[in-house]
Motif scaffolding. Structure first.
Motif, mmCIF file in Angstrom:
data_model
loop_
_atom_site.group_PDB
_atom_site.id
_atom_site.type_symbol
_atom_site.label_atom_id
_atom_site.label_comp_id
_atom_site.label_asym_id
_atom_site.label_seq_id
_atom_site.Cartn_x
_atom_site.Cartn_y
_atom_site.Cartn_z
ATOM 1 N N UNK A 159 1.289 7.525 13.558
ATOM 2 C CA UNK A 159 0.441 8.681 13.289
ATOM 3 C C UNK A 159 0.769 9.784 14.293
ATOM 4 N N UNK A 160 0.115 10.911 14.132
ATOM 5 C CA UNK A 160 0.331 12.025 15.058
ATOM 6 C C UNK A 160 -0.191 11.717 16.453
ATOM 7 N N UNK A 161 -0.911 10.594 16.619
ATOM 8 C CA UNK A 161 -1.427 10.223 17.943
ATOM 9 C C UNK A 161 -0.786 8.965 18.521
ATOM 10 N N UNK A 162 0.108 8.290 17.775
ATOM 11 C CA UNK A 162 0.744 7.111 18.336
ATOM 12 C C UNK A 162 1.091 6.058 17.301
ATOM 13 N N UNK A 163 1.415 4.848 17.801
ATOM 14 C CA UNK A 163 1.803 3.732 16.948
ATOM 15 C C UNK A 163 0.632 2.758 16.800
ATOM 16 N N UNK A 181 -5.493 10.469 14.169
ATOM 17 C CA UNK A 181 -4.523 11.423 13.664
ATOM 18 C C UNK A 181 -4.096 11.157 12.230
ATOM 19 N N UNK A 182 -3.054 11.865 11.822
ATOM 20 C CA UNK A 182 -2.561 11.804 10.447
ATOM 21 C C UNK A 182 -1.305 10.948 10.354
ATOM 22 N N UNK A 183 -1.034 10.446 9.144
ATOM 23 C CA UNK A 183 0.105 9.564 8.928
ATOM 24 C C UNK A 183 1.420 10.318 9.097
ATOM 25 N N UNK A 184 2.342 9.702 9.845
ATOM 26 C CA UNK A 184 3.704 10.200 9.980
ATOM 27 C C UNK A 184 4.675 9.279 9.246
ATOM 28 N N UNK A 185 4.478 7.940 9.419
ATOM 29 C CA UNK A 185 5.403 6.988 8.794
ATOM 30 C C UNK A 185 4.689 5.676 8.553
ATOM 31 N N UNK A 186 5.023 5.026 7.450
ATOM 32 C CA UNK A 186 4.474 3.720 7.098
ATOM 33 C C UNK A 186 5.632 2.800 6.754
ATOM 34 N N UNK A 187 5.688 1.613 7.401
ATOM 35 C CA UNK A 187 6.799 0.692 7.165
ATOM 36 C C UNK A 187 6.282 -0.739 7.128
ATOM 37 N N UNK A 188 6.618 -1.476 6.062
ATOM 38 C CA UNK A 188 6.243 -2.876 5.967
ATOM 39 C C UNK A 188 6.999 -3.725 6.973
ATOM 40 N N UNK A 189 6.333 -4.767 7.474
ATOM 41 C CA UNK A 189 6.931 -5.688 8.444
ATOM 42 C C UNK A 189 7.152 -7.021 7.745
ATOM 43 N N UNK A 233 0.865 -1.182 0.000
ATOM 44 C CA UNK A 233 0.000 0.000 0.000
ATOM 45 C C UNK A 233 0.900 1.230 0.000
ATOM 46 N N UNK A 234 0.395 2.311 -0.538
ATOM 47 C CA UNK A 234 1.176 3.545 -0.608
ATOM 48 C C UNK A 234 0.834 4.450 0.575
ATOM 49 N N UNK A 235 1.725 5.395 0.852
ATOM 50 C CA UNK A 235 1.448 6.379 1.903
ATOM 51 C C UNK A 235 0.208 7.192 1.572
#
Length: 318
Positions: free
Chosen positions: A43-47, A22-30, A7-9
């Motif tokens: 996100x701006x509110x947490x993980x 909140x809004x997206x800060x970072x997206x990382x595949x596991x 998926x894209x940011x």
């Protein structure tokens, strides 16, 4: 966890507009794991964890998993919780896949397994089993004994014929010895995949369980057998007795195994070894080369199976 579907940011940012997190800060595949596509979501509110469900998961059963995790969390069994959209939904569609966002569970897999970790696992597993008895909605084990023949047949003619010839007669013996529900063994909700990477510790205390997507309604002692295979062997097949004693002792400090469960634990351990041998072999054959995932080696579970064939009674566990 793994990534089969990317998926894209931009897609995730758009998706988050439907959530109160909140809004997206970072997206990382596991990359770890083998089942679904998973991403770490800051996100701006947490993980959080974003999960896209792949083909092995039945879409119509996803609410069962969500409700089970919610039920466990409400009864002090720590696990990730599904985050609801602003409209109150747990499930969404993303890239033509059902998807969900989950709370982030603090902790991580232990780097060196000690008997005290096994004891803690036994305690928490038994508590989960006891709590799960009150969750009255049942779900079939889709990788139980009635699926093993088909898994074996699907791996034929893919370069593993010697392995298949070895395990085929063992499979038949295990299925013939497998108990039925009518025999009265305790049955309830089991995790069915409590490998070390699905059990988190924080400050040397067990902080919770993740990845419930093999959870089902089955024999409670079978769940213990899966954990004994996963936690109490070296990859070369050596059984680590002190770990096994600690795991069983922790379990029985909360729930005492019945005499029949003790008698059938050897066949459950053989079945658990065979089940993961078969699914690892299947995934080795069928995992797409483009997937961000490394299929797990079936060989260590062949060693476990061979060990159990030679050591059918192990009273020292108790």
């Amino acid at each position: 966890m793994a990534v089969y579907t990317n998926v894209s940011e931009q897609q995730v940012s758009s998706c988050l507009q439907n959530y109160p997190i909140g809004q997206l800060v970072r997206l990382k595949g596991i990359a770890q794991g083998v089942e679904n596509s998973n991403f770490l979501l800051d996100t701006t509110q947490g993980k959080y964890i974003l999960t896209l469900y792949e083909k092995r998961i039945k879409r119509e059963e996803l609410p069962w998993y969500m409700d089970l995790m919610q039920f466990f969390a409400q009864h002090h069994i720590r696990c990730p919780l599904p985050v609801r959209t602003k409209e109150g939904e747990c499930l969404i569609e993303l890239n033509e896949r059902p998807a969900a966002i989950f709370t982030f569970l603090d902790g991580k897999e232990v780097s060196e397994i000690l008997p005290e970790h096994c004891f803690a696992l036994g305690v928490s597993m038994a508590r989960m089993h006891q709590v799960g008895l009150e969750f009255k909605r049942n779900k079939k084990n889709h990788v139980g004994p009635d699926s093993w023949n088909a898994l074996l047949e699907k791996s034929v003619n893919h370069g593993h014929d010697d392995l298949i010839r070895e395990i085929d007669p063992v499979l038949r013996k295990i299925i013939q010895s497998w108990p039925t529900r009518q025999e009265g063994l305790p049955v309830g909700q089991i995790h069915a995949d409590l490998f070390p990477d699905n059990v988190f510790f924080q400050d040397n205390h067990l902080s919770g369980f993740i990845d419930f997507y093999f959870a089902c309604t089955d024999f409670l002692a079978y769940d213990l057998a899966i954990a004994l295979n996963a936690w109490c062997f070296k990859e070369t097949g050596e059984y680590l007795v002190e770990r096994a004693r600690a795991l069983v002792a922790g379990y029985q400090s909360v729930r005492i195994l019945t005499e029949k469960e003790r008698l059938l634990l050897p066949i459950f351990k053989m079945g658990a070894a065979l089940r993961f041998l078969l699914t690892r072999l299947h995934d080795l054959v069928y995992t797409p080369s483009t997937a961000l995932v490394t299929p797990k080696d079936p060989q260590p579970y062949l060693y476990r199976l061979r060990y159990h064939q030679l050591n059918k009674v192990e009273t020292y566990e108790f």
